[in-house]
Design an enzyme around this catalytic site. Structure first.
Site, PDB file in Angstrom:
ATOM      1  N   HIS A  81       0.832  -1.199   0.000  1.00 20.55           N
ATOM      2  CA  HIS A  81       0.000   0.000   0.000  1.00 20.55           C
ATOM      3  C   HIS A  81       0.861   1.241   0.000  1.00 20.55           C
ATOM      4  CE1 HIS A  81      -3.611   2.378   0.591  1.00 20.55           C
ATOM      5  NE2 HIS A  81      -2.827   3.158   1.319  1.00 20.55           N
ATOM      6  N   ASP A 160     -15.371   3.010   8.006  1.00 25.60           N
ATOM      7  CA  ASP A 160     -14.290   3.860   7.491  1.00 25.60           C
ATOM      8  C   ASP A 160     -14.756   4.665   6.297  1.00 25.60           C
ATOM      9  OD1 ASP A 160     -11.479   4.764   7.017  1.00 25.60           O
ATOM     10  OD2 ASP A 160     -11.889   3.726   5.142  1.00 25.60           O
ATOM     11  N   ARG A 167     -14.220  13.209   6.883  1.00 26.06           N
ATOM     12  CA  ARG A 167     -12.936  13.851   7.197  1.00 26.06           C
ATOM     13  C   ARG A 167     -12.555  14.862   6.123  1.00 26.06           C
ATOM     14  NH1 ARG A 167      -9.207   9.108   7.456  1.00 26.06           N
ATOM     15  NH2 ARG A 167      -7.594  10.697   7.527  1.00 26.06           N
ATOM     16  N   SER A 182      -7.684   4.265   8.956  1.00 25.54           N
ATOM     17  CA  SER A 182      -8.466   4.198   7.726  1.00 25.54           C
ATOM     18  C   SER A 182      -7.823   3.221   6.737  1.00 25.54           C
ATOM     19  CB  SER A 182      -8.566   5.597   7.115  1.00 25.54           C
ATOM     20  OG  SER A 182      -9.190   5.539   5.855  1.00 25.54           O
ATOM     21  N   LYS A 186      -9.109  -1.251   5.958  1.00 24.80           N
ATOM     22  CA  LYS A 186      -9.418  -1.907   4.682  1.00 24.80           C
ATOM     23  C   LYS A 186      -8.444  -3.053   4.422  1.00 24.80           C
ATOM     24  CE  LYS A 186      -9.600   2.253   3.216  1.00 24.80           C
ATOM     25  NZ  LYS A 186      -9.735   3.573   2.551  1.00 24.80           N
TER      26      LYS A 186
END
Lengths: 442, 442
Positions: A81, A160, A167, A182, A186
């Site tokens: 990620h 989320d 946000r 967040s 996931k």
């Protein structure tokens, strides 16, 4: 326990209990919870913070508000990620390379808003490529090919999803506990057993300093480890685009060029560093040196490119693009962006550079914006390069003259040419290994 | 300037500019502004604060989102505002007394939520009394009688109205800048030229300590002075009910008893102290001593009670209640609340004491709750009094047995009887004069 009591606790600076965090995640999923209470709590968290325990508990609680996948991919399911940067197309390079070395890369990627689309948008510039696949299909592709990139499946971490949207409009994006929880909610829900994080640092990233980037990386590594995942992280520089191509089809083209061995540079360097960590976490390699050698030899043998072609075919796309990038969507017009002064390129504000791509039509400002896969630009100079006034520093690929004018303006304002030669920092600023050891590689 | 930028500035701890505060107040009035953005900004203000300039500017900006009244009452229009306490019916004592001395008291009062109704609810327990009057009528009454108490007229400070409702559900009530600006925005809009503040301090008040009470008082005095109003403030003790009667008709009865000279005690003492400041600010008296003598002589002559009767008549009510309080609504049942131990009354948690009245039906929990004007209780002991087990410490007035049981329980849990004699603090803890001088009267 009422949400208002939880708001009051965080407002006064207390750490929230496990029960309070469960309640918060449940309330965030519940459509009956008013946005204004969630907004007040998010701001209290943004200002007063959350400790490592709270952050890890919030992450898991948000993950459990939706589906929890346990993918069977015939090996350790490894994911990577990136916190997001410009010209950051490492996934397209390393997913096939790691698969070619025997890794099992299951990558779920969002579309998101930004200067370009997400990885799935980039791949969709390949004719026929499908990113919405049934779970059985994408797991089979990972098992058979070794890698698959799909859009987010099922309902992952709906709490989320709601908080993320709030946000954005309440000034509470820039919170390390909220960013970490967040992203990781996931990832935990998606079921990857090993996760390598690429935390970007600089003018084009959410985190502007190495210190903040390390804090975020540590928070995410900690969350993953507390939940039994194998974790590693790199902090990488994002004060100029990573690849030289910015745009959806343009980034696919660059990834192919890298896998074909035609192009090197920072995109390859960072991809190999991330790939090394993925092979180590997967247990495919025992040492970093062994992992690097495996990746190098796959690259030399062209088996990364073959793997990409296999994956494209498996996902319904036209794999001929791997051998003829002219089959990717092409913009109708090109033009150079010329240096206005002579000296050294000392600054390339990467947020502005990203905005230039978005202005051309490469990214979305709103969810329903349509991406133009062909547009973008190629940088011809990097930070620290000598430039001469009038010389081309970039090349725009565009379909609309008016947009090109705006984009060129944004790109010009991103650039500074100085009389003194600057010394850019290394691309890899720091690393956190699986055992938690932190290093700053040379 | 977008609201999100203002949220971000306050989140980072910056003082907001005059332009940003104007924008905020306008956004709060605009129904198109989402609640979640206002909630996030309120929380950022609650945690990071606002300085005196910001608070004063927010107050004026909120006032200007609605009608700005400039009442012509044939003299200096003087108002008094209490931050709210239990058994706090000073308005009913001092408005007629100050008017009897030549002051011009224009009091706009809300209904609000709480243990009892607001001043207008109390007055409505008088048969026929009208609190919703056209502006021309109530100004004429102030000119002719010298005092008038009405519900809030027109649309005063609609931005505050929305923020006030949001604060209640987002944990952002306990902010001195937000409390001060909320109260004072309505006062500035209402047009009073002189304002005396009664800031309550203790277990039954928003402010629990003298220090916080002084901070709030200073903030409000500062706002008023910056906007050209004559200001003074008292900090008064609220760790037991001020009057001995709690309930709507019961408090009217006590005010009448005080004006008739039958009853003294802290309600009279605090009313006279506030009245003194009102006469000084109005310019009716030149010195505090002169003001006190005027009030004392009005009280002795019974002209305060006559003034109350005049005001009741002018506002459509049955003024005979002033001379026969038996004409006020009466509860069907009474019963004593008995001390459970022998010793000295050392604690009377005033929030719980208020809750006892609300449980009987004297106050509202929600806007549409209907008040029972007859119910409430009378305290028979004060802090520091000797009590004997089995002796009555209070008397409940009620119409519903089940509610009386709950109320008695609340009242019992509010009381502590100790073996040692406590020394209650003075009723007037501190004072801020018109010239800003702060004193702690003996």
């Amino acid at each position: 326990m009422a949400l208002i009591d939880i708001i009051n606790h965080k407002k006064l600076g207390f750490a929230l209990s496990a029960g309070e965090i469960q309640e918060f995640a449940g309330a965030a999923k519940d459509p009956g919870t008013p946005d204004y209470q969630l907004a007040a709590l998010l701001m209290a968290i943004r200002i007063n913070g959350m400790d490592a325990r709270e952050t890890a508990e919030l992450t898991l609680a948000m993950a459990h508000t939706g589906d929890m996948l346990s993918p069977d991919v015939g090996g350790v399911a490894v994911d990577k990620h990136s916190t997001g940067g410009v010209g950051d197309t490492t996934t397209l390079v390393l997913a096939p390379l790691v698969a070619a070395c025997g890794g099992r890369v299951l990558k779920m990627s969002g579309r998101g808003l930004g200067h370009t689309g997400g990885t799935v948008d980039k791949l969709e510039s390949i004719p026929g490529f499908q990113t919405e696949l049934p779970e059985g299909d994408f797991l089979r592709i990972v098992r058979e090919v070794g890698c698959c990139v799909v859009g987010q499946t099922g309902e992952l971490a709906p709490a989320d999803k709601r908080l993320y949207a709030l946000r954005d409009v309440t000034g509470t994006v820039d919170s390390i506990p909220l960013i970490a929880s967040s992203i990781m909610s996931k990832k935990l829900a998606g079921g990857a057993q090993a996760i390598v994080l690429d935390v970007k640092c600089g003018s084009g990233a959410l985190m502007k300093t190495p210190e903040d980037s390390l804090l975020l990386a540590r928070a995410m590594v900690d969350i993953g480890q507390r939940n039994g995942r194998r974790m590693a992280a790199l902090i990488t520089r994002m004060d100029e685009p990573l690849g030289s191509h910015v745009g959806n089809a343009l980034e696919v083209k660059e990834a192919i060029d890298v896998l074909a061995g035609r192009v090197g540079g920072p995109l390859l360097q960072v991809s190999l560093a991330l790939g090394t960590r993925m092979l180590l976490l997967s247990g495919v390699a025992d040492t970093a040196q062994q992992a690097q050698e495996m990746l190098d030899s796959a690259l030399r043998a062209g088996s990364g490119l073959s793997k990409l072609a296999e994956m494209i075919t498996a996902q319904g796309g036209d794999a001929r693009v791997c051998f003829d990038t002219g089959l990717l969507p092409q913009a109708r017009f090109q033009r150079p962006v010329k240096a206005k002064a002579t000296g050294w390129l000392s600054r390339m504000d990467t947020e502005l550079a990203g905005e230039a791509a978005r202005l051309l039509g490469a990214g979305r400002r709103r969810k329903d914006d349509v991406i133009d896969p062909a547009v973008g630009y190629m940088t011809l100079k990097r930070l620290g390069d000598k430039v001469v006034a009038g010389e081309a520093v970039a090349r725009l690929y565009y379909n609309d003259e008016a947009l090109a004018v705006q984009a060129e303006e944004a790109l010009q304002s991103a650039l500074t040419v100085s009389p003194d030669k600057p010394s850019p920092a290394p691309w890899i600023l720091a690393r956190i290994d699986q055992d938690g050891k932190e290093t700053s590689p040379a």
